[in-house]
Design an enzyme around this catalytic site. Structure first.
Site, mmCIF file in Angstrom:
data_model
loop_
_atom_site.group_PDB
_atom_site.id
_atom_site.type_symbol
_atom_site.label_atom_id
_atom_site.label_comp_id
_atom_site.label_asym_id
_atom_site.label_seq_id
_atom_site.Cartn_x
_atom_site.Cartn_y
_atom_site.Cartn_z
ATOM 1 N N LYS A 96 7.641 2.500 1.070
ATOM 2 C CA LYS A 96 8.653 2.457 1.843
ATOM 3 C C LYS A 96 7.583 2.437 3.342
ATOM 4 O O LYS A 96 8.294 2.434 4.162
ATOM 5 C CB LYS A 96 9.231 3.733 1.799
ATOM 6 C CG LYS A 96 10.182 3.759 0.490
ATOM 7 C CD LYS A 96 11.341 5.488 0.495
ATOM 8 C CE LYS A 96 11.809 5.592 -0.369
ATOM 9 N NZ LYS A 96 10.992 5.451 -1.949
ATOM 10 N N ARG A 97 7.107 1.479 3.631
ATOM 11 C CA ARG A 97 6.474 1.031 4.669
ATOM 12 C C ARG A 97 7.122 0.083 5.462
ATOM 13 O O ARG A 97 8.213 -0.402 5.044
ATOM 14 C CB ARG A 97 5.089 0.255 3.666
ATOM 15 C CG ARG A 97 3.886 0.458 3.711
ATOM 16 C CD ARG A 97 3.351 2.004 3.593
ATOM 17 N NE ARG A 97 2.103 2.036 2.349
ATOM 18 C CZ ARG A 97 1.854 2.965 2.201
ATOM 19 N NH1 ARG A 97 2.455 4.216 2.697
ATOM 20 N NH2 ARG A 97 0.777 3.552 1.550
#
Length: 288
Positions: A96-97
């Site tokens: 979930k960058r």
């Protein structure tokens, strides 16, 4: 395109096995080994992959479970994603960058090359296109893909994702859906789905069905099955229209040996995880 490959795998089985592994999930015989925590987790994960590769479309690794163990954990993450890919299966890095362009470029390099290389990465687009565009060269040139957070399965996702925009009354997540479709247009494969996919929770099936219509070229990674309350029935209407998703279950599958009527803390525990994975596959497909 990687999403063509995932789509074809999902036609056989829509199950994504989440290797979001914690020490507590391991059978006692592995806990008792004179190994590091990372070595124990790696052994556990490999057993699961071996037991389920023929009935799973892909595997998702939540990187936080490995980061929490420091360097030892990140070695386990690296060995796990490599093992998944060596087994011929698709590895999804659940990281979930989401950051500015220069930082996102480093995340892209870190997760699409080298020790932590995966096939598809989850990213957060709520900083805008800057947070997503650095991944596009890897999609174009290296058979990689993205799952962009769209409408997530956690209860408080409504706090922001469902806010209405003043401009046209769209909800925020719907506007993000339009952007995901726009970003994905250059990367649509033979299956009709783009390598830029989206994360949509099974906990909101009606909203998911609407997003399926809104974003017809988007392939979805769907959390929320099992431990979060989602069932095969919840996905039935979506899959009757198109097989546009893989459905993830993590602790609901990989703790099956602990929650079975007769728990197994010894070698052979993976047979119960296989049984649970097969039951999930059948629960989803029986509604079609």
């Amino acid at each position: 395109m990687i999403m063509d490959r995932l789509y074809n795998e999902a036609l056989k089985s829509p199950v994504c096995v989440g290797l979001d592994t914690k020490i507590d999930f391991l059978p006692q015989y592995l806990k008792d080994k004179d190994w590091s925590a990372g070595e124990k987790i790696t052994a556990f994960n490999k057993k699961i992959v071996d037991a389920t590769a023929d009935i799973a479309a892909c595997y998702k690794m939540q990187i936080a479970c490995y980061e929490a163990l420091g360097l030892d954990g990140m070695k386990a993450y690296s060995e796990t994603v490599r093992y998944v890919r060596k087994s011929g299966k698709i590895a999804i890095g659940d990281a979930k960058r989401g950051d500015i362009t220069s930082t996102a470029a480093q995340y892209a390099k870190g997760h699409f090359e080298g020790d932590f290389e995966v096939d598809i990465l989850t990213v957060n687009a709520y900083m805008g296109e800057d947070a997503v565009s650095p991944y596009f060269p890897y999609i174009e040139n290296n058979e990689k893909g993205l799952f962009v957070l769209l409408h997530t399965s956690n209860p408080s996702s409504r706090n922001f994702q469902e806010l209405k925009l003043e401009k046209d009354g769209q909800k925020l997540y719907e506007a993000v859906g339009d952007k995901i479709t726009e970003w994905g247009k250059p990367y649509i494969g033979e299956s009709g789905y783009s390598a830029v996919g989206a994360v949509v929770g099974l906990t909101f099936p009606e909203e998911f069905e609407a997003l399926q219509d809104q974003c017809p070229s988007t392939f979805f990674l769907v959390p929320g099955y099992g431990a979060q309350g989602g069932t095969g029935k919840d996905i039935a209407n979506i899959f009757k229209k198109s097989r546009c998703a893989v459905i993830n279950s993590s602790r609901g599958l990989i703790t099956a040996h602990q929650k079975a009527e007769t728990p197994c803390e010894t070698e052979g525990f993976e047979a119960l995880i296989r049984e649970k994975t097969l039951a999930m596959k059948e629960d989803i497909l029986k509604w079609l």
